[in-house]
Write a protein that holds these residues in place. Structure first.
Motif, mmCIF file in Angstrom:
data_model
loop_
_atom_site.group_PDB
_atom_site.id
_atom_site.type_symbol
_atom_site.label_atom_id
_atom_site.label_comp_id
_atom_site.label_asym_id
_atom_site.label_seq_id
_atom_site.Cartn_x
_atom_site.Cartn_y
_atom_site.Cartn_z
ATOM 1 N N TRP A 455 0.837 -1.201 0.000
ATOM 2 C CA TRP A 455 0.000 0.000 0.000
ATOM 3 C C TRP A 455 0.868 1.245 0.000
ATOM 4 O O TRP A 455 1.714 1.431 0.868
ATOM 5 C CB TRP A 455 -0.944 -0.013 1.215
ATOM 6 C CG TRP A 455 -2.100 -0.930 0.978
ATOM 7 C CD1 TRP A 455 -2.053 -2.177 0.446
ATOM 8 C CD2 TRP A 455 -3.471 -0.654 1.248
ATOM 9 N NE1 TRP A 455 -3.315 -2.712 0.368
ATOM 10 C CE2 TRP A 455 -4.206 -1.799 0.848
ATOM 11 C CE3 TRP A 455 -4.160 0.438 1.781
ATOM 12 C CZ2 TRP A 455 -5.583 -1.877 0.961
ATOM 13 C CZ3 TRP A 455 -5.532 0.368 1.910
ATOM 14 C CH2 TRP A 455 -6.240 -0.791 1.491
ATOM 15 N N GLU A 579 -9.759 1.915 6.976
ATOM 16 C CA GLU A 579 -9.903 0.566 7.500
ATOM 17 C C GLU A 579 -10.839 -0.280 6.630
ATOM 18 O O GLU A 579 -10.605 -1.462 6.407
ATOM 19 C CB GLU A 579 -10.449 0.606 8.940
ATOM 20 C CG GLU A 579 -9.480 1.182 9.974
ATOM 21 C CD GLU A 579 -8.237 0.309 10.188
ATOM 22 O OE1 GLU A 579 -8.284 -0.909 9.893
ATOM 23 O OE2 GLU A 579 -7.211 0.860 10.635
ATOM 24 N N HIS A 581 -11.351 -0.005 3.404
ATOM 25 C CA HIS A 581 -10.665 -0.432 2.180
ATOM 26 C C HIS A 581 -9.604 -1.472 2.483
ATOM 27 O O HIS A 581 -9.358 -2.387 1.693
ATOM 28 C CB HIS A 581 -10.042 0.774 1.484
ATOM 29 C CG HIS A 581 -11.061 1.656 0.847
ATOM 30 N ND1 HIS A 581 -11.783 1.257 -0.241
ATOM 31 C CD2 HIS A 581 -11.491 2.905 1.155
ATOM 32 C CE1 HIS A 581 -12.613 2.225 -0.591
ATOM 33 N NE2 HIS A 581 -12.465 3.244 0.247
ATOM 34 N N LYS A 582 -8.963 -1.304 3.620
ATOM 35 C CA LYS A 582 -7.891 -2.225 3.982
ATOM 36 C C LYS A 582 -8.444 -3.642 4.090
ATOM 37 O O LYS A 582 -7.854 -4.601 3.607
ATOM 38 C CB LYS A 582 -7.268 -1.802 5.315
ATOM 39 C CG LYS A 582 -5.928 -2.453 5.578
ATOM 40 C CD LYS A 582 -5.361 -2.045 6.912
ATOM 41 C CE LYS A 582 -5.903 -2.921 8.007
ATOM 42 N NZ LYS A 582 -5.472 -2.474 9.337
ATOM 43 N N LYS A 583 -9.601 -3.764 4.709
ATOM 44 C CA LYS A 583 -10.225 -5.061 4.884
ATOM 45 C C LYS A 583 -10.553 -5.674 3.527
ATOM 46 O O LYS A 583 -10.309 -6.836 3.264
ATOM 47 C CB LYS A 583 -11.508 -4.898 5.714
ATOM 48 C CG LYS A 583 -11.769 -6.081 6.646
ATOM 49 C CD LYS A 583 -12.929 -5.792 7.567
ATOM 50 C CE LYS A 583 -12.502 -5.633 9.012
ATOM 51 N NZ LYS A 583 -13.617 -5.218 9.871
ATOM 52 N N ALA A 586 -6.984 -6.102 0.962
ATOM 53 C CA ALA A 586 -5.708 -6.426 1.608
ATOM 54 C C ALA A 586 -4.712 -7.105 0.672
ATOM 55 O O ALA A 586 -3.506 -6.931 0.796
ATOM 56 C CB ALA A 586 -5.955 -7.298 2.828
ATOM 57 N N ILE A 630 0.704 -5.007 3.717
ATOM 58 C CA ILE A 630 -0.301 -5.768 4.427
ATOM 59 C C ILE A 630 0.264 -7.175 4.576
ATOM 60 O O ILE A 630 0.567 -7.829 3.579
ATOM 61 C CB ILE A 630 -1.623 -5.835 3.628
ATOM 62 C CG1 ILE A 630 -2.022 -4.454 3.122
ATOM 63 C CG2 ILE A 630 -2.706 -6.500 4.452
ATOM 64 C CD1 ILE A 630 -2.614 -3.539 4.144
ATOM 65 N N LEU A 641 -1.256 -4.177 9.177
ATOM 66 C CA LEU A 641 -0.528 -3.143 8.459
ATOM 67 C C LEU A 641 0.884 -3.022 9.014
ATOM 68 O O LEU A 641 1.084 -2.818 10.208
ATOM 69 C CB LEU A 641 -1.271 -1.820 8.625
ATOM 70 C CG LEU A 641 -0.853 -0.689 7.708
ATOM 71 C CD1 LEU A 641 -1.124 -1.035 6.261
ATOM 72 C CD2 LEU A 641 -1.587 0.576 8.091
#
Length: 909
Positions: A455, A579, A581-583, A586, A630, A641
């Motif tokens: 990322w 968060e 988007h991270k989920k 990933a 990630i 992260l």
RNA sequence: GCGCGCAUAGCUCAGCUGGUUAGAGCGCUACAUUCACAUUGUAGAGGUCCCUGGUUCGAAUCCAGGUGCGCGCACCA
């Protein structure tokens, strides 16, 4: 007469074509080398730095190795010589930084990491091409199909694997140690990269309670609260170790503690000293021994910290006289020695004055025991616990590794015995990133983990708005030309990162930047309203009204806040979007594209940036990205992260793996099986410690074997007056220019004859010219023979009895030369061949059979010719490793016609 | 301070484990040259093998000490 022979040999007319033919034959590659091989023979080329062009030292190295390689190839070994280049982290980066500053008055920080690295890579790639061309020009019979670069993918895998294995064995650790900090380059440098320069300076004697202490650096003394003396010093016998006393010091009273330590020299000064553990290596050791407090006095830019009281913030150079003045006023200054012979430590890289600092760095522990992996190391059993130091000593002591010339093993032992832990981290950008990741939430550390997505956090570039327009344009201005250029630069830097997705704020300028990135990388874009904010650090926890007031205060006009949120709410919303988007993404490689302030805020929230870091404008450039990874989830806190350590590895870490990594390790390749340990490692004695010792260290630990059996050290090439060749002196001789002028053969020979192993070589153009004459001589011998070469003459003739002596004479020389090469006495081998050919074969043998050739009957002619051709073929074989081009040229004209597509290069020795 | 190396012809150096008159290249001098090669050949001058002592039948070579250079490492509060 054979009209193909010009009167003199013109190297330029032949060398390129000959090299091309060799290369096309495929014989440089051992897999394509015909015949049965009784043994394998391998050398790995010491990779030249991609910092420009090759110099005579490289040419000497190539000459020596090519001679050994060609000899072995002709002797029937399965012969491999692997080429490569070294990224040379600090040297290359420094070179590009200098150029950048000279041309554009910019530093690497102005460009940002990605953009700067791109420039370094361009430079490195251009250097690489030049270097390869130069090596070919000198006739190096390297197997180009196996070419390696210390920073390429397969070498990176080797580096990461080695790091992980050493870390797991506890040989790599992270610790706070005193390091050589270069304030100019803003990086640490190794002990081997600093030198001491004599300097006259002032030495101050200062009253410290009942004692008088001496110092050349009063500006470091603020925190000195330990006073050290030798335990046996009678003068101070009444003071006991650990005793405390109050003393008046620079900024008031201080409690001093007496420390008895043998490091204090009773002969020096008053025999008493105070210590500054944070900024002096010896003081640091004393502090470690007695478990004393350490305090930082000087920051990384050379400025005094708050501990200095009224002097805080001053640069040390300016602070010194002011402090001395204060000491004078306080009547603490006892005496001043103006003529003090002092030495300052300077970086050999950038010339900055080293300021020792305690910093968190990665180290290789040379005194920690590890389990030997195999029985291959002589004198060390499988499973035995040894330290790296012991192992490094053992393999040379046992004779498993032989160093030529021998006396260098003493130097080697001496060095190993004094070896300290090796600091392997560097605050540079160009190089192997340290394969350590830190959890952004709990700071737990992972080494070389499985990575999901990468990322990147990126900000948009510049826009045009003036004060008036700012308020209005704040939300929806477009990028200006410079901003678009910045976006393109960033996009280009991201090109090789396989970006899948761009998550952009829907601000106009962020959108535009995202689109540019999309054009270059092809990544999909999604827009996230949650990122649509303009946030400035320093507004933490404020309500809307407070923010507006503060903004008005800072910039003199009103902020345009479109909804009614407090800063805290804004932050939460951005973090929530992140968060989410991270989920979801990933596993993807993602670019987060938004406003710089938003990124700084995110950094504060998800990466614990301090308010200073978050506020600082230099935290993120318009062209720069911050990369997170990630990873599999953090064992401690469940976070995914991670941030990779921003430091890079010492270039010798990857170089130390060179013999392994070029043969394919950590994969179990056929090359590794067939060619490791390598037969010979040939290099200049100046990198015995930097490199050779480190290869022994790495290989011994990683695979429990030695990296090579023989180390051959050549001398340094100097000018005819014995000075080092350097650009600043202008006394350098360019190998390529010499090869053009006198031929590659002559250039090579001039670097061999008169150069005993380990002795420096004094080189002059005259010497090269002398060997050019020798190449001409060989050419003319061939030309002479070809004049009388007559295919109609019978080939099976009876030799006159007296010819036997000629054969015997040649065979003696052949035997001698062979022995000399085997014993690595190349200078002798070359010299013997040279004299035999010129002063025996040409001057005596040819002269004596001339009458027979010219006036004899066909029987006599045939015999003389056959004898001359026999011995001459033998001669050019002997000489081929030394002078490959002219011997091959002559062979092709005189001998190859009888066979199909053959090369002297692969004739049997 | 600790360690390593070097000292041989005018210059740059070779001379391995001790063995007749100490070698090479470059330079220098003289001569030769229709010749495969002037990018050549022949001949020559030029050395207390740093000094002192020792081992040995015999030392440039081995040992000890000294002198003069060069290099590496450590380090001076």
């Amino acid at each position: 007469m054979n009209s193909e022979f010009e009167k003199t040999y013109d190297p330029k007319a032949h060398e390129d074509a000959i090299y091309r033919n060799w290369e096309e034959s495929g014989f440089f590659n051992p897999d394509k080398l015909p015949g049965k091989h009784k043994e394998a023979f391998s050398i790995v080329l010491p990779p030249p730095n991609v910092t420009g062009t090759l110099h005579m030292g490289h040419a000497a190295m190539i000459a020596v190795e090519d001679i050994i390689i060609r000899y072995r190839r002709m002797s029937g070994a399965k012969t491999l010589w692997i080429p490569g280049t070294d990224h040379a982290a600090i040297a290359t980066q420094e070179k590009v930084e200098k150029e950048l500053y000279k041309k554009e008055k910019k530093t690497r920080h102005d460009l940002g990491r990605e953009t700067f690295l791109k420039q370094v890579e361009e430079f490195a790639s251009a250097s690489h091409d030049t270097i390869v061309h130069q090596m070919k020009r000198l006739g190096a019979s390297l197997d180009w199909s196996r070419e390696a670069f210390t920073l390429d993918e397969s070498r990176s895998l080797a580096v990461k694997t080695a790091f992980k294995e050493m870390h797991e064995a506890g040989l790599i650790y992270r610790g706070d140690r005193i390091v050589n900090w270069d304030p100019k380059l803003q990086t640490t440098v190794s002990d081997d990269e600093v030198e001491w320069k004599d300097e006259k300076s002032v030495f101050y004697y200062i009253q410290y309670g009942p004692f008088v202490i001496g110092t050349a650096r009063p500006e470091t003394k603020f925190g000195d609260k330990y006073v050290v003396m030798h335990p046996n010093d009678e003068r101070y016998a009444k003071y006991k170790h650990g005793e405390t006393l109050e003393v008046e010091w620079i900024n008031g009273r201080i409690t001093a503690t007496i420390i008895k330590d043998e490091a204090a020299d009773p002969e020096f000064g008053t025999g008493v000293m105070t210590i500054t553990p944070w900024h002096d290596a010896m003081d640091f050791e004393i502090a470690e021994r007695h478990n004393l407090d350490k305090e930082q006095i000087i920051d990384l830019k050379g400025k005094l910290l708050p501990i200095a009281g009224e002097f805080a913030g001053m640069h040390i150079t300016k602070a010194r006289p002011a402090i001395v003045e204060k000491l004078k006023e306080k009547k603490l200054l006892v005496k001043v020695d103006e003529e003090y012979a002092h030495r300052v430590t300077v970086s050999t890289r950038g010339g900055g004055i080293i300021e020792p600092q305690i910093m968190r760095q990665w180290f290789v522990d040379v005194n920690k025991k590890f389990e030997a992996k195999t029985d291959k190391l002589q004198g060390i059993k499988k499973g035995e616990m040894v330290t790296l130091k012991e192992m490094m000593l053992q393999v040379v002591k046992s004779g498993q590794i032989k160093i030529i010339p021998e006396h260098f093993d003493k130097t080697y032992f001496h060095w190993i015995e004094n070896l300290r832990d090796w600091c392997i981290s560097r605050q540079l950008w160009y190089g192997h990133r340290i394969p350590a990741w830190y959890c952004t939430s709990c700071k737990d550390e992972k080494i070389n983990p499985l990575r999901k997505g990468k990322w990147f956090f990126a900000r948009h570039g510049e826009t045009d708005f003036n004060k008036e327009g700012r308020q209005q344009g704040w939300l929806d201005t477009s990028l200006n030309e410079k901003g678009r250029e910045q976006a393109r630069e960033m996009a280009h830097a991201l090109k090789n990162q396989n970006i899948d997705l761009i998550i952009s704020s829907d601000l106009k300028r962020a959108k535009e930047t995202a689109e540019i990135i999309h054009e270059v990388t092809g990544a999909e874009i999604i827009y996230e309203k949650g990122f649509r904010e303009r946030n400035h650090g320093g507004y933490e926890g404020m309500l809307k009204e407070e923010m507006i007031a503060k903004y008005q205060d800072r910039f003199g006009y009103d902020i345009n806040i479109e909804n009614d949120e407090s800063y805290k709410q804004l932050e939460d919303r951005v973090v929530e979007a992140f968060e989410r988007h991270k989920k979801k993404h990933a596993h993807k490689n993602v670019v987060i594209m938004t406003h710089g302030g938003t990124i700084r805020m995110l950094m504060k929230r998800i990466n614990n940036w301090t308010p200073e870091q978050a506020l600082s404008g230099s935290a993120l450039k318009n062209t720069e990205t911050i990369q997170f990874d990630i990873l599999e989830e953090c064992k401690k806190c469940g976070n995914h992260l991670f941030l990779q350590d921003s430091d890079t590895l010492d270039t010798w870490f990857s170089s130390g793996l060179w013999t392994l990594s070029t043969l394919g390790w950590p994969e179990k390749t056929a090359d590794l099986k067939g060619f490791h340990p390598t037969s010979v490692l040939e290099t200049g004695y100046d990198i015995l410690f930097f490199w050779i010792a480190r290869m022994i260290l790495m290989t011994g630990f990683l695979i429990g074997d030695v990296p090579f059996k023989t180390v051959y050290l050549h001398g340094l090439v100097r000018d005819e007056k014995g000075r080092k060749m350097s650009k600043s002196l202008g006394n350098g001789i360019d190998p390529l220019e010499m090869a053009d002028k006198y031929g590659a053969d002559a250039t090579r020979l001039s670097l061999i004859v008169g150069a005993a192993p380990g002795n420096d070589i004094k080189l002059s153009e005259d010497k090269i010219r002398g060997y050019r004459n020798f190449a001409t001589k060989i050419w003319n011998i061939a030309r002479f023979i070809s004049m009388y070469d007559d295919p109609t003459l019978s080939r099976s003739v009876k030799m006159p009895k007296e010819y036997q002596a000629y054969y015997d004479g040649f065979n003696d020389i052949k035997k001698l030369v062979t022995e000399k090469i085997e014993a690595f006495e190349l200078h002798e081998a070359a010299n013997e061949s040279y004299h035999y050919i010129w002063h025996t074969f040409a001057d005596i043998v040819i002269e004596q059979v001339k009458p027979a050739l010219q006036n004899g009957n066909s029987q006599e002619k045939a015999a003389a010719l056959a004898m001359l051709k026999d011995i001459f073929l033998g001669c050019i074989k002997l000489l081929h490793p030394f002078m490959p081009f002219v011997t091959e040229a002559v062979y092709q004209k005189l001998f190859a016609g009888e066979k199909q597509k053959s090369f002297l290069m692969v004739e049997a020795w």
